[in-house]
Design an enzyme around this catalytic site. Structure first.
Site, PDB file in Angstrom:
ATOM      1  N   TYR A 140       0.862  -1.189   0.000  1.00 17.45           N
ATOM      2  CA  TYR A 140       0.000   0.000   0.000  1.00 17.45           C
ATOM      3  C   TYR A 140       0.897   1.236   0.000  1.00 17.45           C
ATOM      4  CZ  TYR A 140      -3.719   3.200   1.415  1.00 17.45           C
ATOM      5  OH  TYR A 140      -4.625   4.235   1.460  1.00 17.45           O
ATOM      6  N   GLU A 141       0.734   2.094  -1.029  1.00 12.51           N
ATOM      7  CA  GLU A 141       1.608   3.260  -1.151  1.00 12.51           C
ATOM      8  C   GLU A 141       0.837   4.564  -1.327  1.00 12.51           C
ATOM      9  OE1 GLU A 141       5.031   2.802  -3.705  1.00 12.51           O
ATOM     10  OE2 GLU A 141       4.913   0.613  -3.572  1.00 12.51           O
ATOM     11  N   ARG A 142      -0.440   4.549  -0.996  1.00 18.30           N
ATOM     12  CA  ARG A 142      -1.236   5.766  -1.127  1.00 18.30           C
ATOM     13  C   ARG A 142      -0.861   6.769  -0.045  1.00 18.30           C
ATOM     14  NH1 ARG A 142      -6.237   4.020  -3.504  1.00 18.30           N
ATOM     15  NH2 ARG A 142      -5.673   2.553  -5.179  1.00 18.30           N
TER      16      ARG A 142
END
Length: 384
Positions: A140-142
């Site tokens: 997850y890189e948001r």
């Protein structure tokens, strides 16, 4: 991984007489009938039990057997399938004592909703159970802003709940989390890093794309500079993340930057391309696999230059069709070796790379054969 364009295959769930195709989090999965080990030997369906060894943690991108059979399996301890699922790779990895895992793709809307989190965890668990996998990786890189407490806590809760559920059913399963090269809010990712560390087995520190937000001069710079990488790892250690929970992730790719101006001092000035609130970013360039870079190097205008301030190589290249000067920033076995040595000296859990398909396993060309041998050979020789 957000650093490269990935098209995840979506397949309609269908039950077949000889097997099944199921949909889960964007992964295409083909397995044999329920309860039947699809491997050539039943022991290759058994999950890896060792939870303490050092890691060579690799991301495999839409690879076929012609590629993954040529990985250095004497070194690989965990292979993450990205954008695809191949049950035969699970068998192959287990044959060589390596874990096979998938990315647990998660949408932001799931994070603050306990019911949605529970459903998500159950889907991952079912998929891993049916396919003899050894765990999952969170990529997850948001952006999560500093004041978005509900999202930040929800992400930590999701990782914790996933690990609890997996460990109850598969005590040796491993849950990993990909994190930026530094915990200092890179790309507006203000995660609960201490909480995530406690909730997972280890971090994969993505020590690349370090120019995703360029705060100084808008110029080409190292994708994975040694000293910036060391700084980022030390920041994780300083906030209390144990060294044994950090895997140093390095790039097997580089950036191809068109220069608005290339000065005599080799400063390649870039077009300003904003990213998450910063006016200049590495989006001004494009990513290139290592096997493409070594071909361009043959026709460079500068030859390979090793930059001591970053301990990485670069070269200048003139595009014949456009006449535009470019600067290629990348890593090679020498620069990667310095980072691997740092990981060993700091007693990190291990190292890994994005991604295994950045070298060419099947061309048969001398340059490619040497590149495969040297890039894999530079990795540490941990006891497996």
């Amino acid at each position: 991984m957000d650093t490269l364009p990935i098209i995840l295959a979506v397949v309609l769930a269908t039950t077949l007489a000889i097997g099944s195709i199921s949909l889960l989090s964007g992964h295409k999965n083909v397995v044999n009938s329920a309860g039947q080990c699809p491997c050539s030997e039943a022991k290759f369906c058994e999950r890896i039990k060792d939870t303490t060894r050092k890691e060579i943690f690799v991301f495999s991108l839409n690879a076929k057997q012609d590629n993954w059979k040529f990985y250095n399996w004497d070194k690989v301890t965990t292979v993450v399938m990205v954008g695809y699922f191949d049950i035969q790779l699970v068998c192959w990895a287990h044959k060589y004592g390596a874990r096979a895992i998938i990315i647990g793709k998660v949408e932001t809307s799931v994070l603050p909703n306990q019911t949605a989190r529970s459903q998500w965890v159950q889907k991952q668990l079912d998929f891993v159970d049916k396919n003899y996998l050894d765990g999952i990786n969170f990529d997850y890189e948001r952006a999560i802003l500093y004041n978005q407490t509900q999202l930040r806590n929800g992400y930590t809760d999701l990782v914790r709940e996933t690990r609890q559920a997996f460990r109850e059913k598969f005590p040796s399963s491993m849950i990993s989390v990909d994190v930026a090269w530094s915990p200092a809010g890179i790309d507006s990712r203000y995660y609960d890093f201490v909480g995530l560390s406690e909730a997972s087995d280890y971090f994969f520190v993505m020590a690349y794309d370090e120019q995703s937000q360029i705060l100084g001069e808008c110029i080409a710079y190292a994708n994975s500079g040694l000293y910036r990488t060391m700084e980022g790892v030390n920041e994780y250690l300083e906030i209390g993340i144990p060294s044994d929970k950090l895997i140093l992730g390095v790039p097997w790719y580089g950036y191809y930057y068109p220069c608005l101006t290339l000065t005599k001092a080799d400063k390649c000035y870039l077009k300003k391309v904003p990213f998450r609130g910063v006016n200049c970013s590495d989006a001004a360039g494009r990513e290139l696999n290592y096997y493409t870079i070594i071909q361009l190097l043959k026709n460079s205008t500068s030859g390979r230059i090793f930059e001591k301030s970053t301990m990485t190589p670069y070269f200048n290249y003139k595009n014949i069709s456009s006449g535009i000067m470019h600067q290629i920033r990348y890593d090679d076995p020498q620069s990667l070796g310095y980072k691997y040595t740092f990981a060993i000296d700091e007693h990190l859990r291990g190292v890994g790379m994005w991604n295994t398909e950045c070298v060419n396993y099947t061309s048969g060309k001398h340059d490619d054969v040497i590149a495969v041998k040297e890039m894999w050979g530079a990795l540490p020789d941990y006891e497996k």
